[in-house]
Design a protein around this motif. Structure first.
Motif, PDB file in Angstrom:
ATOM      1  N   SER A   1      12.336   0.944  -4.318  1.00 13.59           N
ATOM      2  CA  SER A   1      10.885   0.760  -4.198  1.00 13.59           C
ATOM      3  C   SER A   1      10.479   1.008  -2.756  1.00 13.59           C
ATOM      4  O   SER A   1      10.998   0.354  -1.846  1.00 13.59           O
ATOM      5  CB  SER A   1      10.483  -0.660  -4.608  1.00 13.59           C
ATOM      6  OG  SER A   1      10.810  -0.909  -5.961  1.00 13.59           O
ATOM      7  N   GLY A   2       9.575   1.953  -2.546  1.00 12.90           N
ATOM      8  CA  GLY A   2       9.110   2.273  -1.204  1.00 12.90           C
ATOM      9  C   GLY A   2       7.632   1.941  -1.044  1.00 12.90           C
ATOM     10  O   GLY A   2       6.840   2.139  -1.970  1.00 12.90           O
ATOM     11  N   PHE A   3       7.269   1.436   0.140  1.00  9.65           N
ATOM     12  CA  PHE A   3       5.875   1.097   0.472  1.00  9.65           C
ATOM     13  C   PHE A   3       5.547   1.671   1.846  1.00  9.65           C
ATOM     14  O   PHE A   3       6.321   1.508   2.788  1.00  9.65           O
ATOM     15  CB  PHE A   3       5.670  -0.422   0.510  1.00  9.65           C
ATOM     16  CG  PHE A   3       5.992  -1.133  -0.766  1.00  9.65           C
ATOM     17  CD1 PHE A   3       5.009  -1.358  -1.722  1.00  9.65           C
ATOM     18  CD2 PHE A   3       7.282  -1.580  -1.029  1.00  9.65           C
ATOM     19  CE1 PHE A   3       5.301  -2.027  -2.900  1.00  9.65           C
ATOM     20  CE2 PHE A   3       7.585  -2.257  -2.204  1.00  9.65           C
ATOM     21  CZ  PHE A   3       6.594  -2.475  -3.142  1.00  9.65           C
ATOM     22  N   LYS A   4       4.382   2.296   1.962  1.00  6.07           N
ATOM     23  CA  LYS A   4       3.937   2.708   3.296  1.00  6.07           C
ATOM     24  C   LYS A   4       3.705   1.486   4.181  1.00  6.07           C
ATOM     25  O   LYS A   4       4.014   1.502   5.369  1.00  6.07           O
ATOM     26  CB  LYS A   4       2.656   3.542   3.197  1.00  6.07           C
ATOM     27  CG  LYS A   4       2.869   4.956   2.679  1.00  6.07           C
ATOM     28  CD  LYS A   4       1.572   5.755   2.724  1.00  6.07           C
ATOM     29  CE  LYS A   4       1.802   7.191   2.286  1.00  6.07           C
ATOM     30  NZ  LYS A   4       0.540   7.978   2.316  1.00  6.07           N
ATOM     31  N   SER A   5       3.153   0.429   3.597  1.00  5.84           N
ATOM     32  CA  SER A   5       2.969  -0.827   4.330  1.00  5.84           C
ATOM     33  C   SER A   5       2.995  -1.968   3.324  1.00  5.84           C
ATOM     34  O   SER A   5       2.683  -1.780   2.144  1.00  5.84           O
ATOM     35  CB  SER A   5       1.658  -0.842   5.118  1.00  5.84           C
ATOM     36  OG  SER A   5       0.543  -0.803   4.237  1.00  5.84           O
ATOM     37  N   ALA A   6       3.396  -3.144   3.793  1.00  6.19           N
ATOM     38  CA  ALA A   6       3.472  -4.304   2.907  1.00  6.19           C
ATOM     39  C   ALA A   6       3.273  -5.581   3.701  1.00  6.19           C
ATOM     40  O   ALA A   6       3.764  -5.706   4.828  1.00  6.19           O
ATOM     41  CB  ALA A   6       4.817  -4.339   2.185  1.00  6.19           C
ATOM     42  N   ASP A   7       2.531  -6.532   3.130  1.00  5.62           N
ATOM     43  CA  ASP A   7       2.405  -7.886   3.641  1.00  5.62           C
ATOM     44  C   ASP A   7       3.098  -8.812   2.650  1.00  5.62           C
ATOM     45  O   ASP A   7       2.815  -8.767   1.448  1.00  5.62           O
ATOM     46  CB  ASP A   7       0.934  -8.301   3.779  1.00  5.62           C
ATOM     47  CG  ASP A   7       0.234  -7.583   4.920  1.00  5.62           C
ATOM     48  OD1 ASP A   7       0.917  -6.880   5.683  1.00  5.62           O
ATOM     49  OD2 ASP A   7      -0.995  -7.724   5.031  1.00  5.62           O
TER      50      ASP A   7
ATOM     51  N   LYS B   1       0.865  -1.183   0.000  1.00  5.08           N
ATOM     52  CA  LYS B   1       0.000   0.000   0.000  1.00  5.08           C
ATOM     53  C   LYS B   1       0.904   1.236   0.000  1.00  5.08           C
ATOM     54  O   LYS B   1       1.874   1.316   0.733  1.00  5.08           O
ATOM     55  CB  LYS B   1      -0.902   0.021   1.245  1.00  5.08           C
ATOM     56  CG  LYS B   1      -1.836  -1.171   1.367  1.00  5.08           C
ATOM     57  CD  LYS B   1      -2.942  -1.127   0.333  1.00  5.08           C
ATOM     58  CE  LYS B   1      -4.052  -2.116   0.648  1.00  5.08           C
ATOM     59  NZ  LYS B   1      -3.596  -3.514   0.674  1.00  5.08           N
ATOM     60  N   GLY B   2       0.538   2.204  -0.841  1.00  8.41           N
ATOM     61  CA  GLY B   2       1.323   3.434  -0.897  1.00  8.41           C
ATOM     62  C   GLY B   2       2.695   3.190  -1.487  1.00  8.41           C
ATOM     63  O   GLY B   2       3.695   3.136  -0.782  1.00  8.41           O
TER      64      GLY B   2
END
Length: 210
Positions: free
Chosen positions: A84-90, A58-59
């Protein structure tokens, strides 16, 4: 809007992971030439491999940069990467491996880490990946390609304590889903990184995730 992308990426062929276009390559090349540096630490002289069945992010934001460090002989070196950046990740069924060569007596020694394999995924917040190669199936929601890195507001932004040209090429999306992931990376950073079912083993010889 969803944009599925399929294929393998190599830095020498494409400068932006998952967006294989000549324009993207040129833009990221300019960003690197202007001195963008990735990772908030000096990277080691060893890259590492990561696989995952699925990454739900997400994000999302992505831009080109350079990972700075030293090789195993201590010589300064730079590695071109797609950050690569993510606000949140599963992350489901994650494997990470790194091989240390020329260990006295043993020769090569491999470290392998597995997590997120028991039905509970690995969870990360403010995750940044400095990637050199990636193979995956990818789908994006509400993607913007060609946004200025400093203006990208869907993801976590340019990684803190790093340098990047805020006017350089970037892409962003509300969501990014990657499946059948195989990647070679130089660094991973996260605000929080929760690894369920962590399993870490050392192996004599070369043993990698792929």
């Amino acid at each position: 809007m969803s944009s599925p992308v399929r294929g393998g990426t190599r830095w020498r062929r494409f400068a932006v992971v998952m967006v294989p276009t000549v324009a993207a390559t040129a833009a990221i090349g300019v960003a690197m030439a202007q001195g963008a540096l990735a990772a908030s630490f000096s990277v080691s002289g060893q890259d590492f491999k990561v696989t995952a069945d699925r990454l739900d992010g997400k994000g999302f934001v992505q831009y080109g940069s350079l990972a700075e460090g030293n090789d195993l002989e201590g010589k300064p070196t730079l590695h071109p990467v797609a950050v690569s950046g993510f606000k949140s990740a599963d992350i489901t069924n994650m494997c990470q491996s790194v091989v240390t060569p020329n260990v006295p007596v043993f020769g090569s020694v491999s470290l392998m880490l597995r997590a997120g394999t028991g039905g509970t995924p690995v969870k990360a917040e403010n995750l940044y990946l400095d990637v050199a190669e990636l193979d995956a199936d990818a789908e994006f929601k509400n993607i913007d390609i060609g946004v200025a890195a400093g203006s990208a507001d869907k993801g976590p932004g340019i990684q803190p304590k790093t340098e990047a040209n805020k006017f350089g090429f970037a892409q962003q999306a509300d969501e990014a889903v990657l499946t059948k992931v195989k990647q070679r990376a130089w660094a991973t950073s996260a605000g929080t990184f929760k690894l369920s079912g962590l399993n870490l083993r050392l192996h004599k010889g070369v043993k990698e995730c792929y």
